[in-house]
Design a protein around this motif. Structure first.
Motif, PDB file in Angstrom:
ATOM      1  N   PRO A 230       0.620  -1.348   0.260  1.00  0.00           N
ATOM      2  CA  PRO A 230       0.208  -0.172   0.118  1.00  0.00           C
ATOM      3  C   PRO A 230       0.862   1.271  -0.081  1.00  0.00           C
ATOM      4  CG  PRO A 230      -0.855  -1.440   1.614  1.00  0.00           C
ATOM      5  CD  PRO A 230       0.514  -2.138   1.335  1.00  0.00           C
ATOM      6  N   LEU A 231       2.002   1.281   0.770  1.00  0.00           N
ATOM      7  CA  LEU A 231       2.666   2.383   0.616  1.00  0.00           C
ATOM      8  C   LEU A 231       3.326   2.699  -0.638  1.00  0.00           C
ATOM      9  CD1 LEU A 231       4.903   1.939   4.194  1.00  0.00           C
ATOM     10  CD2 LEU A 231       3.078   3.872   3.413  1.00  0.00           C
ATOM     11  N   LEU A 253      -6.550   1.892  -0.632  1.00  0.00           N
ATOM     12  CA  LEU A 253      -7.228   1.492   0.743  1.00  0.00           C
ATOM     13  C   LEU A 253      -7.618  -0.209  -0.019  1.00  0.00           C
ATOM     14  CD1 LEU A 253      -9.764   3.903   2.130  1.00  0.00           C
ATOM     15  CD2 LEU A 253      -7.673   2.881   3.123  1.00  0.00           C
ATOM     16  N   ALA A 256      -4.603  -2.182   0.395  1.00  0.00           N
ATOM     17  CA  ALA A 256      -4.090  -2.333   1.837  1.00  0.00           C
ATOM     18  C   ALA A 256      -5.160  -3.410   2.537  1.00  0.00           C
ATOM     19  CB  ALA A 256      -4.309  -1.183   2.740  1.00  0.00           C
ATOM     20  N   THR A 291      -5.359  -1.488  11.145  1.00  0.00           N
ATOM     21  CA  THR A 291      -4.507  -0.923  10.000  1.00  0.00           C
ATOM     22  C   THR A 291      -5.372  -0.207   9.230  1.00  0.00           C
ATOM     23  OG1 THR A 291      -4.790  -2.872   8.462  1.00  0.00           O
ATOM     24  CG2 THR A 291      -2.805  -2.791  10.180  1.00  0.00           C
ATOM     25  N   ALA A 295      -4.891   3.684   8.002  1.00  0.00           N
ATOM     26  CA  ALA A 295      -4.580   4.008   6.562  1.00  0.00           C
ATOM     27  C   ALA A 295      -5.486   5.152   6.052  1.00  0.00           C
ATOM     28  CB  ALA A 295      -4.253   2.912   5.506  1.00  0.00           C
ATOM     29  N   SER A 296      -6.648   4.972   6.351  1.00  0.00           N
ATOM     30  CA  SER A 296      -7.599   5.930   5.785  1.00  0.00           C
ATOM     31  C   SER A 296      -7.450   7.193   6.654  1.00  0.00           C
ATOM     32  CB  SER A 296      -9.222   5.483   6.153  1.00  0.00           C
ATOM     33  OG  SER A 296      -9.983   6.392   5.841  1.00  0.00           O
TER      34      SER A 296
END
Length: 299
Positions: A230-231, A253, A256, A291, A295-296
């Motif tokens: 995701p990064l 998202l 992720a 997580t 992340a959001s």
């Protein structure tokens, strides 16, 4: 916050009911049939015609492919050097290369980012994860199981999947503005069952035994699937000037999301370390409740 509590509650109820002796036989299979063949197609038919198609939608469609191909390269390289069996390597590629972008993905994206993000999330699921599952994952599964991939099997999976057929219908309806309002209202109500039932079904199927003996594989697999990948996708979005775009956010998202349940089923069908596949899915699903909101918030 209430949306996350709803998801956690549905997951928790599923976990509790899975240990109940009076759970009806075949309950998860029945729920999954409704989710895949009724609720998800209904959501697709309502949301896809609302999209304004642009080059920006290519990002959520292609991002899951980056995660999958990255898993093929990374675990295909690491596996032999760590002494993993072909079955273990294949299971890691499948479960840590494909995300749960349908069951959990659409539910979590809608809860975290609102209805406007559902359309791009569906694009990521159908054009990204599902086609990768139906083509690349089938090839990986058969190769690591020791059998040659068959084109007719790939085509059969693709056109035998109800949400994919619904996607084709939705794309045909898009120039016409979608379905009539009365049908949209009915299908919207049906599609709203996806979120609670999907998380409840995931809870029914979670397996968390054997964490200690597989700690290294879990760290490697989930580290790629739920952190590094995701990064990397986020970095590509920034470079492309899509940092705050709703299509890019939905795509990130979706990348992720925890490992895909259907990928675990595919691993089991091909005898690719099914115990490890189920464990990766279970641990990843539980971790995602922490997580994904993080992340959001960062996005």
């Amino acid at each position: 916050m209430s949306a996350i509590l709803l998801l956690a509650l549905c997951l928790g109820i599923g976990l509790a009911m899975a240990r109940h002796e009076r759970l009806p036989a075949g309950a998860p299979q029945a729920l999954n049939f409704w989710i895949v063949n009724v609720a998800l197609p209904a959501l697709i038919l309502v949301e896809i015609p609302k999209l304004h198609f642009s080059r920006e939608l290519l990002f959520p469609a292609l991002a899951p492919w980056l995660v999958f191909l990255g898993a093929v390269a990374i675990f295909g390289f690491i596996g032999p050097r760590r002494g993993w069996s072909r079955g273990t390597t294949g299971a890691m590629i499948l479960t840590c290369g494909l995300g749960n972008t349908a069951y959990m993905g659409l539910a979590m994206v809608e809860s975290l980012r609102g209805p406007m993000a559902v359309g791009p999330a569906v694009i990521a699921d159908q054009f990204g994860s599902f086609i990768a599952l139906s083509t690349g994952a089938v090839v990986v599964a058969t190769v690591y199981a020791g059998a040659p991939p068959r084109l007719d099997e790939i085509v059969r999976r693709l056109f035998g999947f109800t949400p994919f057929l619904a996607l084709l219908v939705a794309l045909a309806l898009w120039p016409l503005g979608g379905l009539p309002d009365v049908l949209q209202k009915v299908l919207t109500r049906i599609g709203q069952t996806l979120t609670p039932l999907a998380l409840f079904s995931v809870g029914l199927q979670l397996q968390l035994r054997g964490i200690g003996e597989s700690r290294g594989k879990l760290i490697a697999g989930l580290g790629w699937k739920m952190a590094v990948a995701p990064l990397l996708v986020f970095g590509i979005a920034l470079v492309g000037g899509l940092g705050g775009n709703v299509n890019a956010v939905a795509g990130i998202l979706q990348c992720a999301m925890p490992p895909m349940i259907t990928a675990g089923i595919l691993a089991e069908q091909n005898n690719l370390d099914p115990k490890l596949a189920n464990l990766v899915i279970g641990v990843g699903t539980v971790l995602s409740l922490l997580t994904l909101p993080l992340a959001s918030a960062l996005l």
